[in-house]
Design a protein around this motif. Structure first.
Motif, short mmCIF file in Angstrom:
data_model
loop_
_atom_site.label_atom_id
_atom_site.label_comp_id
_atom_site.label_asym_id
_atom_site.label_seq_id
_atom_site.Cartn_x
_atom_site.Cartn_y
_atom_site.Cartn_z
N TYR A 109 0.79 -1.23 0.00
CA TYR A 109 0.00 0.00 0.00
C TYR A 109 0.83 1.28 0.00
N PHE A 110 2.08 1.22 0.39
CA PHE A 110 2.86 2.44 0.60
C PHE A 110 4.29 2.28 0.12
N ALA A 111 4.76 3.28 -0.65
CA ALA A 111 6.14 3.33 -1.12
C ALA A 111 6.64 4.76 -1.04
N ALA A 112 7.93 4.93 -0.80
CA ALA A 112 8.53 6.26 -0.74
C ALA A 112 9.94 6.18 -1.32
N GLY A 113 10.41 7.32 -1.84
CA GLY A 113 11.74 7.31 -2.42
C GLY A 113 12.23 8.68 -2.80
N LEU A 114 13.30 8.67 -3.59
CA LEU A 114 13.95 9.90 -4.04
C LEU A 114 14.11 9.88 -5.55
N GLY A 115 14.13 11.07 -6.12
CA GLY A 115 14.37 11.20 -7.54
C GLY A 115 15.23 12.40 -7.83
N LEU A 116 15.89 12.35 -8.97
CA LEU A 116 16.65 13.49 -9.47
C LEU A 116 15.97 13.97 -10.73
N GLN A 117 16.16 15.23 -11.04
CA GLN A 117 15.58 15.75 -12.28
C GLN A 117 16.53 16.75 -12.91
N GLY A 118 16.52 16.75 -14.22
CA GLY A 118 17.31 17.70 -14.97
C GLY A 118 16.64 17.95 -16.30
N SER A 119 16.58 19.21 -16.71
CA SER A 119 15.98 19.51 -18.01
C SER A 119 16.66 20.71 -18.64
N TYR A 120 16.61 20.71 -19.95
CA TYR A 120 17.14 21.82 -20.74
C TYR A 120 16.11 22.15 -21.81
N VAL A 121 15.73 23.42 -21.87
CA VAL A 121 14.78 23.90 -22.87
C VAL A 121 15.40 25.11 -23.56
N SER A 122 15.27 25.13 -24.88
CA SER A 122 15.82 26.25 -25.64
C SER A 122 14.90 26.59 -26.80
N SER A 123 14.64 27.88 -26.95
CA SER A 123 13.93 28.39 -28.11
C SER A 123 14.89 29.36 -28.80
N LYS A 124 15.32 29.00 -29.99
CA LYS A 124 16.40 29.71 -30.69
C LYS A 124 16.18 31.22 -30.72
N ASN A 125 17.22 31.95 -30.33
CA ASN A 125 17.26 33.42 -30.32
C ASN A 125 16.23 34.05 -29.39
N TYR A 126 15.72 33.27 -28.42
CA TYR A 126 14.75 33.86 -27.50
C TYR A 126 15.00 33.46 -26.05
N TYR A 127 15.11 32.16 -25.79
CA TYR A 127 15.02 31.71 -24.42
C TYR A 127 15.78 30.40 -24.25
N SER A 128 16.43 30.22 -23.10
CA SER A 128 16.99 28.93 -22.72
C SER A 128 16.84 28.76 -21.22
N SER A 129 16.68 27.51 -20.79
CA SER A 129 16.44 27.25 -19.38
C SER A 129 17.07 25.93 -18.99
N GLY A 130 17.69 25.90 -17.83
CA GLY A 130 18.19 24.68 -17.23
C GLY A 130 17.57 24.53 -15.85
N ILE A 131 17.01 23.37 -15.58
CA ILE A 131 16.37 23.11 -14.29
C ILE A 131 16.97 21.82 -13.73
N TYR A 132 17.44 21.88 -12.48
CA TYR A 132 18.07 20.75 -11.84
C TYR A 132 17.53 20.63 -10.43
N GLY A 133 17.20 19.42 -10.01
CA GLY A 133 16.67 19.32 -8.66
C GLY A 133 16.53 17.91 -8.15
N VAL A 134 15.86 17.82 -7.00
CA VAL A 134 15.62 16.57 -6.31
C VAL A 134 14.13 16.47 -5.98
N SER A 135 13.63 15.24 -5.94
CA SER A 135 12.22 15.01 -5.64
C SER A 135 12.11 14.01 -4.48
N PHE A 136 11.17 14.27 -3.60
CA PHE A 136 10.83 13.36 -2.53
C PHE A 136 9.48 12.75 -2.90
N LEU A 137 9.45 11.43 -3.07
CA LEU A 137 8.31 10.74 -3.66
C LEU A 137 7.57 9.90 -2.63
#
Length: 183
Positions: free
Chosen positions: A73-101
Motif C-alpha cells: 500500500y505504501f512506497a517512498a523514495g527519491l528522484g533526481l531531475q534535470g531539463s534543458y529547454v531552448s527556443s532559438k534566439n529567444y530563451y533557454s532554461s536549465g532546471i536541476y533538482g531533487v524530488s521526494f516521492l
C-alpha cells in the motif's frame, strides 16, 4: 558361482538405479532463494526521459528515481531531475533538482502520489525588440498531488501543483499529466 555373479550384477544395477532416482528427486527439490540483503528486494528503479524537437526548439529532460516498497500500500523514495529547454534566439532554461516521492495504493489499480520537488532554475532570455537580455536564477518548490490508474509497473494519471505560481516561469500549468514506470 554363476548365481552369485548374476545376483551381484542385479544388486549393482539396483543400487545404481536407486542412486539415479534419488539424485533426480534431490535435483528437483529447490529451496527458496535467500537474498543476501532483503532490503533490495523491495527497491524499484524507474523514472522518465523526455525529448522534444521543433523548428528552433529543443526540450530534453531526464528524471531517474528509486522507491522502497514498505508494503503493498505504501512506497517512498527519491528522484533526481534535470531539463534543458531552448527556443532559438529567444530563451533557454536549465532546471536541476531533487524530488521526494510518496505513493499510496489503496487498491492495486489506483495510485495516489505526493511529490515534493525542489529545483534550481536558470532562465536566460535573449535580447528581444531592442531590450537587453537577462538571466533569472532562483529556487522553486513544487508540491504535486496526483492520482493515477496503475497496471503492472506503469501508472498513468494527472498531478496538480498546489504551489503553482504562473510568474515563476517553471511550469506552464498547475495540472501535469504523467506516465511513470518502476521495475
Amino acid at each position: 558361482m554363476k548365481k552369485n555373479t548374476s545376483t551381484s550384477l542385479s544388486k549393482f544395477i539396483f543400487v545404481v538405479i536407486i542412486l539415479f532416482i534419488n539424485e533426480n528427486v534431490i535435483a528437483q527439490y529447490s529451496q527458496p532463494q535467500q537474498s543476501a540483503n532483503p532490503f533490495w528486494e523491495k527497491v524499484q528503479f524507474g523514472g522518465g526521459l523526455g525529448m522534444s524537437f521543433g523548428s528552433g526548439y529543443t526540450d530534453i529532460s531526464i528524471a531517474p528515481s528509486a522507491i522502497y516498497n514498505f508494503n503493498q500500500y505504501f512506497a517512498a523514495g527519491l528522484g533526481l531531475q534535470g531539463s534543458y529547454v531552448s527556443s532559438k534566439n529567444y530563451y533557454s532554461s536549465g532546471i536541476y533538482g531533487v524530488s521526494f516521492l510518496t505513493y499510496i495504493n489503496p487498491i492495486p489499480q489506483i495510485q495516489f502520489s505526493i511529490n515534493l520537488n525542489e529545483s534550481y532554475v536558470n532562465n536566460h532570455y535573449e535580447s528581444y525588440y531592442g531590450q537587453p537580455g537577462y538571466t533569472d536564477n532562483f529556487w522553486n518548490t513544487a508540491l504535486f498531488l496526483g492520482a493515477g490508474y496503475r497496471t503492472g509497473n506503469v501508472t498513468v494519471g494527472v498531478a496538480y501543483n498546489v504551489l503553482f505560481d504562473e510568474n515563476d516561469n517553471v511550469y506552464g500549468d498547475a495540472l501535469m499529466p504523467f506516465v511513470r514506470a518502476y521495475f
